[in-house]
Scaffold this active site. Structure first.
Site, mmCIF file in Angstrom:
data_model
loop_
_atom_site.group_PDB
_atom_site.id
_atom_site.type_symbol
_atom_site.label_atom_id
_atom_site.label_comp_id
_atom_site.label_asym_id
_atom_site.label_seq_id
_atom_site.Cartn_x
_atom_site.Cartn_y
_atom_site.Cartn_z
ATOM 1 N N LYS A 52 0.848 -1.205 0.000
ATOM 2 C CA LYS A 52 0.000 0.000 0.000
ATOM 3 C C LYS A 52 0.880 1.251 0.000
ATOM 4 O O LYS A 52 0.593 2.221 -0.703
ATOM 5 C CB LYS A 52 -0.951 -0.024 1.206
ATOM 6 C CG LYS A 52 -2.061 -1.053 1.016
ATOM 7 C CD LYS A 52 -2.868 -1.330 2.269
ATOM 8 C CE LYS A 52 -3.808 -2.516 1.999
ATOM 9 N NZ LYS A 52 -4.529 -2.969 3.186
ATOM 10 N N GLN A 96 -4.753 -1.641 9.252
ATOM 11 C CA GLN A 96 -4.572 -2.964 8.643
ATOM 12 C C GLN A 96 -5.189 -4.042 9.537
ATOM 13 O O GLN A 96 -4.902 -4.114 10.730
ATOM 14 C CB GLN A 96 -3.064 -3.233 8.429
ATOM 15 C CG GLN A 96 -2.767 -4.536 7.717
ATOM 16 C CD GLN A 96 -3.323 -4.582 6.291
ATOM 17 O OE1 GLN A 96 -3.234 -3.615 5.540
ATOM 18 N NE2 GLN A 96 -3.920 -5.698 5.937
ATOM 19 N N ASP A 119 -11.166 2.414 3.429
ATOM 20 C CA ASP A 119 -11.445 0.993 3.190
ATOM 21 C C ASP A 119 -12.940 0.755 2.924
ATOM 22 O O ASP A 119 -13.322 -0.302 2.436
ATOM 23 C CB ASP A 119 -11.040 0.152 4.421
ATOM 24 C CG ASP A 119 -9.658 -0.478 4.274
ATOM 25 O OD1 ASP A 119 -9.237 -0.704 3.118
ATOM 26 O OD2 ASP A 119 -9.022 -0.758 5.306
#
Ligand code: NDP
Length: 282
Positions: A52, A96, A119
């Protein structure tokens, strides 16, 4: 030979588009910034976080990295999220997953400002997307829609079967396909006669989490097959939920693993980071 849907090429196109938007925003004095939080050092999570950050660099997004020890308490993590929520120069916040067992993931997701939830996991974004209001779309399903669109695959009126009903893939995938005017069925571990159900699909999306489970017995001749799974097989090679070598003989289009859905998830995350600037200005 079926059409091989190339997620590497399509994700690169999307990242190039994002890069152009980032340049335009920079010219307006806006530096798109993503805060990435990792708790502990799970090796798979470290790889995802590293990828990422690399993607951020590629498209010109500034990434702020918070690598917290495994022993970080829920309160400490929530406090950091609170600080980042308040920072006007942070556009997106990504935590995460999975988190260590002593931290409640739902609580953490709910603590992220919905305007920074790149997200697309916050209940407000999930709700907004269910009723067609603006918000962040979850990256993997949104990436699959881009794969279909940019490969010229028709969805209107098609029978689509999604195998899997998780909050991050199966459920949002089904809703997005509904939005594309497909007739959608969601199958799961309690589905009776799964093969009979999946054989109806013009578009079969496997998000089942079981290596090579989907063989040609599950696939209608000429179907489009999208493989969300990521696993290592007995030879430590990457493979998906679909038995590619078996299914490739009967389908009309298929995504490989690696190089299919996987690269799309990060490309869509980059796109959401840029979207965050637009959504914040609404
Ligand atoms: P989950 O384990 O959360 O969900 C799996 C789903 O499959 C569940 O709904 C489960 O049903 C269903 N299922 C399990 N076994 C069967 C079976 N034998 N028959 C029918 N249905 C079954 O997984 P995720 O949705 O998080 O991920 C799915 C796959 O996609 C994984 O391989 C994951 O690694 C991969 N993934 C890939 C991403 C990418 O970027 N390419 C991103 C996210 C995930 P039930 O609900 O009844 O238990």
């Amino acid at each position: 030979m079926p059409q091989i849907i190339d997620g590497k090429i399509i994700s690169t196109q999307i990242k190039e588009e994002v890069r152009e938007k980032v340049v335009k925003l920079k010219a307006e004095g806006i530096e798109v910034t993503l805060a990435v939080i990792q708790v502990g050092n799970d090796p798979a999570s470290s790889v995802y976080v590293g990828n990422k950050k690399k993607a951020c660099e590629y498209v010109g997004i500034r990434s702020l990295s918070y690598e917290l020890p495994e022993t970080t308490s829920e309160e400490e993590l929530l406090a950091l999220i609170g600080e980042l929520n308040d920072k006007v120069d942070v556009n997106g916040i990504l935590v995460q997953l999975p988190l260590p067992g002593h931290i409640d993931e739902d609580k953490v997701i709910a603590a992220i400002s919905p305007q920074k939830d790149v997200d697309g996991f916050h209940p407000m974004n999930v709700g907004a997307f269910c009723i067609g209001q603006p918000g962040f779309l979850p990256c993997t399903p949104a990436g699959i829609i881009q794969l279909l669109k940019r490969s010229g695959i028709e969805t209107v009126g098609k029978e689509c079967v999604v195998i899997g009903r998780s909050n991050i893939v199966g459920k949002p995938m089904a809703l997005l396909m509904l939005g594309e005017n497909a007739t959608v069925t969601v199958a799961h571990s309690r589905t009776k006669d799964l093969q009979e159900v999946t054989k109806r699909a013009d578009i079969l999306i496997a998000a089942v989490g079981r290596p090579k489970m989907i063989t040609k017995e599950y696939v209608k001749d000429g179907a489009v097959v999208i493989d969300v799974g990521i696993h290592r097989d007995e030879n430590n090679k990457l493979c998906g939920d679909v038995d590619y070598d078996d299914v490739v003989a009967v389908c009309s289009a298929i995504t490989p693993v690696p190089g299919g859905v996987g690269p799309m998830t990060i490309a869509m995350l980059m796109n959401n980071c840029v979207e965050s600037v637009r959504l914040a200005s609404k």
